[in-house]
Design an enzyme around this catalytic site. Sequence first.
Site, short mmCIF file in Angstrom:
data_model
loop_
_atom_site.label_atom_id
_atom_site.label_comp_id
_atom_site.label_asym_id
_atom_site.label_seq_id
_atom_site.Cartn_x
_atom_site.Cartn_y
_atom_site.Cartn_z
CD1 TRP A 273 -1.98 -2.37 1.62
CD2 TRP A 273 -2.92 -1.32 -0.13
NE1 TRP A 273 -2.92 -3.22 1.07
CE2 TRP A 273 -3.51 -2.60 -0.01
CE3 TRP A 273 -3.34 -0.50 -1.17
CZ2 TRP A 273 -4.49 -3.06 -0.88
CZ3 TRP A 273 -4.32 -0.94 -2.03
CH2 TRP A 273 -4.89 -2.22 -1.88
CG ASP B 232 -3.71 4.16 3.30
OD1 ASP B 232 -4.82 4.03 3.87
OD2 ASP B 232 -3.35 3.42 2.36
CE LYS C 243 -8.53 -3.05 4.03
NZ LYS C 243 -8.18 -4.22 3.24
#
Lengths: 363, 363
Positions: B105, B174, B198
Amino acid sequence: MTTANRVHNFCAGPCTLPVSVLEEVRDEMLNFGGTGMSIIESSHRAPAYDAVHMEALADFRSLAQVPEDFSILFLQGGASLQFAQVPLNLLAPQESAAYLTTGTWGKKAFADAQLVSEAYQAWTGADEGFARMPSTSDFDLHPGTRYLHITSNETIGGIRFPEYPTVDLPLVADMSSDFLSRPIDWDRFDLVYGGAQKNLGPAGLAIVVVRKELLGRSERTLNSYMDYRTHDKADSMANTPPMFAIYVMGKVLKWMQAAGGLEEFERRSAARADLLYGTIEQSEGWYRSPVDAASRSHMNIVFRLPSEDLEKQFVVEAAASGMVNLKGHRDVGGIRASVYNALDQQSVVALTDFMTEFQATNA
Amino acid sequence: MTTANRVHNFCAGPCTLPVSVLEEVRDEMLNFGGTGMSIIESSHRAPAYDAVHMEALADFRSLAQVPEDFSILFLQGGASLQFAQVPLNLLAPQESAAYLTTGTWGKKAFADAQLVSEAYQAWTGADEGFARMPSTSDFDLHPGTRYLHITSNETIGGIRFPEYPTVDLPLVADMSSDFLSRPIDWDRFDLVYGGAQKNLGPAGLAIVVVRKELLGRSERTLNSYMDYRTHDKADSMANTPPMFAIYVMGKVLKWMQAAGGLEEFERRSAARADLLYGTIEQSEGWYRSPVDAASRSHMNIVFRLPSEDLEKQFVVEAAASGMVNLKGHRDVGGIRASVYNALDQQSVVALTDFMTEFQATNA
C-alpha cells in the site's frame, strides 16, 4: 414487513427500486448465498462475490446490447467524477471537444471539461430557460472536434433528446437520468456513462461504457484510478469496488431482463409519460408543462400549477396520500414527478387520479 | 434467519460487521425510519437521509475525537483515489513530499504521488521483504519536505507502526486497515484517510480528515470532484454520496461509541493480537511469525507453518470448522488472520483453539 406501508416514490434520484429486489437483499443480509456472511462483509476476491460481479458485467452487456468492442467499467465518484475522467481519457492535450449546455448537468460536464482539457460550448439553452433540447442545425461545431458531449436527459429541467443527435462526430453521453430506459445505438457513441442511482440501483456506482480502442489514447499521465485502463484490465476490481451497489444493480438487471429488456422499459416509460402529459393536456391549461413538447422527458415530468401556493398545497396533499418527493428542484420550482424504470404504473395512475381530483377541488 | 449459521470471518477486507448492525439494516430494508421506502431509494436531499448523513459526520468526529479545525469528508474511489487526491490538494507544484515504502500500500501511494506531483521515497522495506516498519532514524528526509506519508498498517505484510513516527514534519497517513482501531494524535497529522471497508462499514466509501487551513493551498486547477473544497463546503453532499455505506458506517460508529470508544477498541485489538501471537509463541517454532516483533500488526496476523502443504491443509480444515478467509495474500503466502474491530473475541478463541489442536494432530 409487508409492502402495504410503502409509498409511491417520485424522487428524482436515488429512486424507487423493485420490491422483489429489496426483499432479496433483506433476506440475504446476514447470510449471502450460504456463505455465512453478508455480501457487505465479503472479500471482493471471494468466489461468491466474484460471481455476482462478473454476472453484473455480463448482464449489463446483454441487457444494453453492448458490443464486444466496448469495455464496461464499474467506477466510483458518480457522473461527477466522469465529468473530468472522460476528457482526461479521451482527449489528447491538443484535442478539443464540443459540449451542449442543455441544463444543470450539461453545464457541470462542460465546466469540468474546461478545467482539465480543451472544450467549447456548441450550444446553450440558458437564454431559453433550458426549455428544449437543440436540433442538430443549432450546433456550432468547429472542425477537428474530437467528440460531441450530450446529456441525454436533464433531470432538473425535465427535457430529453427524443433521438440522439446525428452529427459527423462520435457522441459521448451522460445518460445518468435515463440510463437503460431505452435501447442505445452504440455505433454512434464513443463513450456512455451514468450514475446507477436513477434507474439501476443504489448511489455510489457509476457505469462507463467505452470503445476499447480508445483506452490510453489521450497519452496523458494519469494517476492509477483516473486511467480507465486500470479498471479495464482488472474487470473493475483493481481496487475494492462498490460491492453492495453492484450486487443490488445485478439483481435489478436480472429483473429488467426477465421483464422484457430495454424495449419493454422504453414502452413502459412512454406509457408512464403519456399518462402524465395526457393528464396535463386534459387539464386545459390548469396544469402546464413549461418545456417544449418535442423535448419532454420520459423520466422527469415537470409541470406547473396556476400558483405557487397551489403547488405547495399539491405537494403536501399528495404526500398525505402516500405520493412523495413531488416538489420540483429548487432551481426551477413547480412539481416534478420522476418516473424511473422501477416505478410501477399503478403509482402513476394514483398520481394522475390525484391530479384530476386536486384540479376538480381547487380550480 | 438466526446467527447460528454465521461463519468466523477472518477476511482482510471487506470484513465482518456487528450482527446487530446487519440486523437493523435487514429490518429497515423495505421501509427506513417510517419513510415508506428503503434508504437506498431515498433522495440524498430528504430529511431522513440528511439526518443519517449529518449524524455520521458528527459521530465520526466524536468517536475519533477529531478537532474542530479538521474537516471530515466522505468520498468515493477508496484509498486508491486518495493516493492522487492527497498530493493534488496538499502539494503546490514546486513542493515535494516524502513517502515510506513499507509494503504494497505504501508503494501504491508513492507511485501515484510521483505521477501527479513531486514525491520521493524516504525509506523502503523492499530489501527486507517488508518485514518491519522503519524507525525515525532510518528516514532519508530532504529539507523543505512538505509532509511525510505513512501507511499506519500494511494489510498484506502484517506490520504496523506501533507508534506514529516522530518527525519535524506533518504526517499524512493512509489508515485504511487500522482505521479507528486506536486513538489518533491529531496534532501530528495534516491529513488522515482510509477506506471504510476494514473496520467501519461496506466498501465504496473513503473518509478523509484534513486540516481545514490546508484546503486550497496547492493552488492547482483541479476538477470539481478532486478538489476537497467541493466536498468540504457541501458537507460531502456536493454530488450524490455513497449513501448506503454512510448509513451502515453510521450504525457501526454508534455501536463503537456504545461499546466504549477507541480506547476500548484498542484494548480489544490488543487482546485479539495477544491471543494469536501468544499461540504462535507457545508453538515453539511450529507456527512462525515472519515479521519483526515490534512491528507486528494488531489487525492482520500473518504466520507460517512448517510447510506449504500444511498451510493448505490448515486453511481447508479451518474453513470446514467455520473459520474462513485465512489464506495469506498471494504475494506472500502463508496464513493471515485479519481481526478487525467487529470480530468477536470468541472467533479468535475458536481460531487459537483450532491452531493448538491442528499442531497437536500434525506436528
